[in-house]
Structure formats: C-alpha cells, structure tokens
Motif scaffolding. Structure first.
Motif, PDB file in Angstrom:
ATOM      1  N   THR A  65      57.123  -4.383   6.521  1.00 18.04           N
ATOM      2  CA  THR A  65      57.712  -4.794   5.243  1.00 18.04           C
ATOM      3  C   THR A  65      57.498  -6.273   4.937  1.00 18.04           C
ATOM      4  N   HIS A  66      57.188  -7.058   5.976  1.00 20.99           N
ATOM      5  CA  HIS A  66      57.054  -8.506   5.788  1.00 20.99           C
ATOM      6  C   HIS A  66      55.888  -9.027   6.614  1.00 20.99           C
ATOM      7  N   ILE A  67      55.244 -10.073   6.101  1.00 20.31           N
ATOM      8  CA  ILE A  67      54.162 -10.780   6.783  1.00 20.31           C
ATOM      9  C   ILE A  67      54.454 -12.268   6.667  1.00 20.31           C
ATOM     10  N   VAL A  68      54.349 -12.993   7.788  1.00 11.05           N
ATOM     11  CA  VAL A  68      54.677 -14.421   7.812  1.00 11.05           C
ATOM     12  C   VAL A  68      53.481 -15.223   8.307  1.00 11.05           C
ATOM     13  N   GLU A  69      53.178 -16.316   7.608  1.00 10.17           N
ATOM     14  CA  GLU A  69      52.178 -17.298   8.062  1.00 10.17           C
ATOM     15  C   GLU A  69      52.915 -18.578   8.455  1.00 10.17           C
ATOM     16  N   LYS A  99      48.352  -6.740   3.622  1.00  9.06           N
ATOM     17  CA  LYS A  99      49.130  -6.313   2.448  1.00  9.06           C
ATOM     18  C   LYS A  99      48.338  -5.286   1.634  1.00  9.06           C
ATOM     19  N   ALA A 100      47.040  -5.553   1.434  1.00  7.65           N
ATOM     20  CA  ALA A 100      46.213  -4.623   0.670  1.00  7.65           C
ATOM     21  C   ALA A 100      46.083  -3.284   1.383  1.00  7.65           C
ATOM     22  N   ARG A 101      45.938  -3.319   2.715  1.00  5.02           N
ATOM     23  CA  ARG A 101      45.807  -2.077   3.486  1.00  5.02           C
ATOM     24  C   ARG A 101      47.059  -1.212   3.356  1.00  5.02           C
ATOM     25  N   LEU A 102      48.195  -1.854   3.148  1.00  2.00           N
ATOM     26  CA  LEU A 102      49.479  -1.143   3.046  1.00  2.00           C
ATOM     27  C   LEU A 102      49.916  -1.007   1.602  1.00  2.00           C
ATOM     28  N   ASN A 103      48.944  -0.885   0.707  1.00  5.35           N
ATOM     29  CA  ASN A 103      49.188  -0.623  -0.708  1.00  5.35           C
ATOM     30  C   ASN A 103      50.086  -1.666  -1.361  1.00  5.35           C
ATOM     31  N   ASP A 104      49.910  -2.917  -0.933  1.00  7.75           N
ATOM     32  CA  ASP A 104      50.620  -4.070  -1.518  1.00  7.75           C
ATOM     33  C   ASP A 104      52.137  -4.006  -1.355  1.00  7.75           C
ATOM     34  N   LYS A 105      52.616  -3.244  -0.384  1.00  6.61           N
ATOM     35  CA  LYS A 105      54.065  -3.113  -0.217  1.00  6.61           C
ATOM     36  C   LYS A 105      54.712  -4.276   0.535  1.00  6.61           C
ATOM     37  N   PRO A 106      54.106  -4.817   1.597  1.00  7.90           N
ATOM     38  CA  PRO A 106      54.793  -5.909   2.327  1.00  7.90           C
ATOM     39  C   PRO A 106      54.904  -7.177   1.485  1.00  7.90           C
ATOM     40  N   THR A 107      55.890  -7.988   1.833  1.00  8.97           N
ATOM     41  CA  THR A 107      56.092  -9.300   1.225  1.00  8.97           C
ATOM     42  C   THR A 107      55.470 -10.362   2.116  1.00  8.97           C
ATOM     43  N   ILE A 108      54.608 -11.216   1.539  1.00 10.21           N
ATOM     44  CA  ILE A 108      53.987 -12.305   2.290  1.00 10.21           C
ATOM     45  C   ILE A 108      54.842 -13.559   2.146  1.00 10.21           C
ATOM     46  N   HIS A 109      55.204 -14.153   3.296  1.00 11.00           N
ATOM     47  CA  HIS A 109      56.008 -15.373   3.328  1.00 11.00           C
ATOM     48  C   HIS A 109      55.157 -16.515   3.887  1.00 11.00           C
ATOM     49  N   CYS A 110      55.005 -17.588   3.118  1.00  8.04           N
ATOM     50  CA  CYS A 110      54.292 -18.778   3.572  1.00  8.04           C
ATOM     51  C   CYS A 110      55.189 -19.993   3.376  1.00  8.04           C
ATOM     52  N   SER A 111      54.788 -21.106   3.946  1.00 11.65           N
ATOM     53  CA  SER A 111      55.601 -22.319   3.909  1.00 11.65           C
ATOM     54  C   SER A 111      55.814 -22.816   2.479  1.00 11.65           C
ATOM     55  N   GLY A 112      57.035 -23.280   2.242  1.00 11.11           N
ATOM     56  CA  GLY A 112      57.367 -23.919   0.974  1.00 11.11           C
ATOM     57  C   GLY A 112      57.255 -25.421   1.025  1.00 11.11           C
ATOM     58  N   TYR A 113      56.640 -25.943   2.100  1.00  8.35           N
ATOM     59  CA  TYR A 113      56.528 -27.400   2.280  1.00  8.35           C
ATOM     60  C   TYR A 113      55.102 -27.903   2.064  1.00  8.35           C
ATOM     61  N   GLY A 114      54.243 -27.089   1.443  1.00  9.32           N
ATOM     62  CA  GLY A 114      52.842 -27.451   1.335  1.00  9.32           C
ATOM     63  C   GLY A 114      52.492 -28.426   0.232  1.00  9.32           C
ATOM     64  N   GLY A 115      53.395 -28.634  -0.726  1.00  6.39           N
ATOM     65  CA  GLY A 115      53.099 -29.550  -1.813  1.00  6.39           C
ATOM     66  C   GLY A 115      51.910 -29.081  -2.638  1.00  6.39           C
ATOM     67  N   ASP A 116      51.282 -30.016  -3.330  1.00  6.14           N
ATOM     68  CA  ASP A 116      50.158 -29.667  -4.202  1.00  6.14           C
ATOM     69  C   ASP A 116      48.923 -29.238  -3.421  1.00  6.14           C
ATOM     70  N   ASP A 117      48.765 -29.745  -2.195  1.00  6.03           N
ATOM     71  CA  ASP A 117      47.521 -29.515  -1.457  1.00  6.03           C
ATOM     72  C   ASP A 117      47.516 -28.242  -0.623  1.00  6.03           C
ATOM     73  N   THR A 136      49.980 -25.471  -0.539  1.00  2.00           N
ATOM     74  CA  THR A 136      50.810 -24.324  -0.896  1.00  2.00           C
ATOM     75  C   THR A 136      49.904 -23.136  -1.178  1.00  2.00           C
ATOM     76  N   GLN A 137      50.138 -22.035  -0.489  1.00  3.88           N
ATOM     77  CA  GLN A 137      49.277 -20.862  -0.592  1.00  3.88           C
ATOM     78  C   GLN A 137      49.715 -19.990  -1.771  1.00  3.88           C
ATOM     79  N   PRO A 138      48.893 -19.903  -2.815  1.00  2.81           N
ATOM     80  CA  PRO A 138      49.323 -19.246  -4.053  1.00  2.81           C
ATOM     81  C   PRO A 138      49.507 -17.741  -3.923  1.00  2.81           C
ATOM     82  N   TYR A 139      48.919 -17.122  -2.909  1.00  2.00           N
ATOM     83  CA  TYR A 139      49.024 -15.670  -2.778  1.00  2.00           C
ATOM     84  C   TYR A 139      50.328 -15.230  -2.112  1.00  2.00           C
ATOM     85  N   ALA A 140      51.137 -16.171  -1.647  1.00  4.21           N
ATOM     86  CA  ALA A 140      52.410 -15.814  -1.020  1.00  4.21           C
ATOM     87  C   ALA A 140      53.366 -15.225  -2.057  1.00  4.21           C
ATOM     88  N   ASP A 141      54.118 -14.228  -1.633  1.00  2.00           N
ATOM     89  CA  ASP A 141      55.165 -13.672  -2.504  1.00  2.00           C
ATOM     90  C   ASP A 141      56.414 -14.534  -2.464  1.00  2.00           C
TER      91      ASP A 141
END
Length: 469
Positions: free
Chosen positions: A50-54, A69-87, A89-94
C-alpha cells in the motif's frame, strides 16, 4: 510483523518490505527497479503493498518507486522527502513527508526523521511495532545516512556542496541521531562494496548502540576535525552518479513487466549494422573475450560487478547490443543494466561469437600473459608500458615499479597519457578490470595490448618485487 531485506550484490543495495499480518498491508522502502521480488514476496505472504518510501534521491541506482506503483495498478502511495526544496523535491511522489508525519499499517507505524548530510533532503524511517511499544522505535531504515561501520559520503553533489553537507551530516550524527535509543536496530540502504560510503562494513544490519560504540564516524570530536577526517581518502565516484541523481529526482521511465533487449540479431545483421549505432557489449568471461571477439566491442564480464562498471565506462547516448554465450543469461544482463539506467538494450547476437566466427567475419584478439612473463620482460629491459587501472588505495598498497597508474573509470578521458609507441600490459587486482580497460584500448586503436592474468594478486602471491607509495 514481517520484515524482509532484499540485497543486490555488486551495487550492494539493500531494500526492505515490511508487512503487517493483521491488516495485510505492506510498505517497501528504497525499492530497486526490478520489482518482481517485492510483488512475489507480498503475494506469497498474503500482503498487499500500500505504501512505497524513498529515503532520498539515490545516486548509484535507478529507484523503483514508479515501476512498483505502475506494476500494482497505481494503487500504492509513494512517499518522498519534503525537505528537497526547489532542487531535490521528487514530483512523482504522492506525499512529501516531514517529521511528524506517519504511515499506519495495523500494528505497524512508520515515522520520519530528517537526517541531512549525505543529501540535503535525506530522511530516516523509524519503524514501530505498536503491539510491543508505542514510543520506542524497533528499527531505523537509515538509507545512506548511517551504515554499518560508516556514514554516507557528503561529496556526491560537487565541491561547492560537500563541505556544507559534511557539516549537516555532523549535526545529523550527533544531534538528530540522539533521539534514538541504543536498542533500535539499523537497516541501511547499502552494504560493503557500495561507493556511497568510504568503509562500509560487511554485516547487513546493526544497532544504534553498537554503532555509537564502534563506528569511528560516530566518535565525538570537534566539528572541523570530524569533517576533515570524514572527507579524507574519499574514493572516486563514478560519473554515472550525477545522471542517476537527475533521473531519480525527475522520475525514471516505467519499463513495464517485459525487459528490453529481447530482439535477436544474426551475425550478418550485426556486420551490416542493422542495429544502427549500437555499441557492442561482450559479457563473456575475460579469457573467452581475449581468444576471439567482435572488433570494437567492450568486454564487461557478466557478474555482480557488471552494473557498476557499465555505469563507469558506457555511454548513455548509444543503444547496446549484447554478446554472450547463453541466451538464458540475457534477462540477468538486462536487469543489471536497467538498474543503472541503461534502458536502450536493443538485443543480442544470435548464436553467440560462434555464429560470427562461422560467418567468416573479422575477429579481434587480446593478448594475455602471466605475471612471470611480464616480470621476465621487464627484467630484460623490454620496452613495455605497464598500465595499472586499480584504485588509489590499491596502488598505494603496492604496485609494479615504473607502472603508469590510471583508474579504470577514468581511462577514456586519459588515453593521451598512454604511450602508443610500445606494447601495453594492463594490470588490475585479478584481471576483470584489466579486461575492460584493454578492450577500450583496443577500440581506441592500440594494437599490442595484453591483459596480465591474475593481476596484482598473482604478482604478490608470486613474491615478485613491489613498490609502494
């Protein structure tokens, strides 16, 4: 609670799947791009991911969050750091997570700890089994912040950033890490062999308390001295690290369940260049390559070090054609390559090098010599360049007197330093890297090139004279 570590030798990547048996939910931490193992594990244990963390924007491999996420029909939620700033920050994170956020999976709770230094956005992931304790984290998934016996290197973003990151790492080690008790287990994103640290230990896990006591990077000292010690003797980083950072920041392409490289090319098609601008990569053993190969091909023998050396020496702007002995090895070869972002594998030579030979096409050959032969030639005054392609630390520990030292990963930028007016004997630790370097020299037009079989391991075992730094 179920906890499974998935370890990839060579790149020394450790990723994790945690499942809550009560709810059947699972989370994957720092997945690689070949995601079948996570899917199969979850299915076998009756879990649904249900969840994926980087933990951070990785530099040494292509992250697998989008692929999973794609293999699981886009169901899991991707969690990435919120401390990335402009440089960073991973835009594909949910969800972009920060301290105070959590993921709840029945009796399992994941929390987040900002641990900058290896990268500015880096987060550690704390794991609680709430059926046992609500307040004490059982596990820290430390990413590339804390390793067994080491900490993450802060120099992968260049000279301008490394000192700032090193000081951030100091604060993470002696301030941020202080909130965790000694009993918390440490599961890092890498083990021994990874270039994301300087001296990572061979064990796959540890505890906070053990690392505080025996990890030299956790020994308290004045900040400036600690930073200086950290940065001293940092190994050379492969150039593909910069590319991986950009790919993982923006989001890698999704491959789908079928690996690339399934097309078969007949020898005649290869000779007529129907593969276009394909670069021929020969993954056969170094001895087989030396005996006969397609002229101009690059030898990177199949094994756990293939992806690391592919990243070191192969271009990303040309498609690849593979030469191998057994077609059944092709999925393994392609998996190694896509882990480091080589998605452009077109296919392989049908029938292997034997089909090329029987078609009557030109063959290339590479010389091979023993350490005794090389020593005899050098002792007799023969004009010969000995090219040592090992690391700086290996060179310093002992080398052949008069040898030319160029790290194998830098050879393509330093061909001009290798004399063309005399034969070249290439030496490494055992012959693997020397075969890679020799194939590049041959491709570059060096005619008399020899791989020294057994390398410096054999030279030292034979007690032949060795010079030191």
């Amino acid at each position: 609670m179920l906890l499974e570590q998935r370890f990839v030798p060579g790149l020394a990547i450790a990723s994790y799947i945690v499942g809550d048996e009560q709810s059947g939910a699972a989370v994957v931490v720092d997945p690689t791009r070949d995601v079948d193992g996570y899917v199969d594990y979850a299915e076998h244990h009756g879990l649904h991911i249900t969840h994926i963390v980087e933990t951070h924007v990785h530099a040494d491999f292509v992250c697998g969050s989008r692929e999973l996420k794609a293999r699981l029909n886009d169901k899991p939620t991707i969690h990435c750091s919120g401390y990335g700033g402009d440089d960073w920050t991973q835009p594909y994170a949910d969800q972009h997570v920060k301290e105070g956020d959590s993921i709840e999976l029945g009796d399992v709770r994941l929390g987040f700890l900002h641990t900058p230094g290896h990268t500015a956005e880096h987060i550690g992931v704390t794991l609680y089994d709430t059926s046992r304790s609500e307040d004490t984290p059982w596990v820290l998934f430390s990413g590339d912040f804390l390793f067994v016996g080491d900490v993450g290197r802060p120099d992968l973003l260049g000279e301008d950033a490394k000192k700032e990151l090193a000081h951030q790492l100091y604060n993470s080690v002696f301030d941020r890490l202080g909130v965790l008790p000694d009993i918390t287990e440490v599961f890092p994103a890498h083990g021994a062999g990874s270039l994301c640290g300087k001296a990572i230990g061979s064990r796959r896990s540890s505890t906070i308390g053990y690392e505080r006591r025996y990890n030299s990077s956790l020994e308290e000292k004045p900040e400036d001295k600690w930073v200086a010690a950290l940065l001293e003797g940092m190994p050379l980083s492969p150039p593909y690290f910069k590319r991986m950072k950009q790919v993982n920041r923006d989001g890698p392409a999704i491959l789908g369940p079928e690996l690339p490289g399934q097309k078969r090319f007949a020898a005649k098609q290869v000779n007529e260049r129907l593969c276009g601008e394909c670069l021929t990569i020969d993954v056969r053993p170094k001895e087989a390559f030396a005996a006969a190969h397609i002229p101009g091909s690059i030898n990177i023998p199949l094994g756990q070090n293939l992806p690391t050396w592919a990243g070191w020496v192969l271009p990303y702007d040309r498609p690849k054609l593979i030469v191998l002995d057994d077609p059944s090895d092709m999925p393994q070869v392609v998996t190694h390559l896509v882990r480091v972002g080589f998605d452009d594998v077109e296919g392989y030579l049908e029938g292997g090098i034997g089909s090329w030979e029987t078609a009557g096409f030109e063959l290339g050959r590479l010389g091979a010599s023993s350490v005794h032969d090389l020593h005899h030639e050098l002792s007799s005054g023969a004009k010969r360049t000995v090219l040592d392609v090992r690391t700086d630390s290996e060179w310093d520990s002992g080398h052949i007197d008069g040898a030319l030292h160029i790290h194998g990963g830098e050879l393509q930028d330093r061909f001009s330093e290798v004399p063309r007016d005399k034969p070249v004997s290439v030496v490494c630790g055992s012959g693997y890297r020397a075969s890679i370097a020799s194939s590049f020299l041959k491709r570059e037009g060096f005619e008399d090139v020899t791989n020294v079989i057994g390398g410096m391991s054999a030279w030292k075992a034979a007690e032949l004279p060795t010079a030191k730094k």
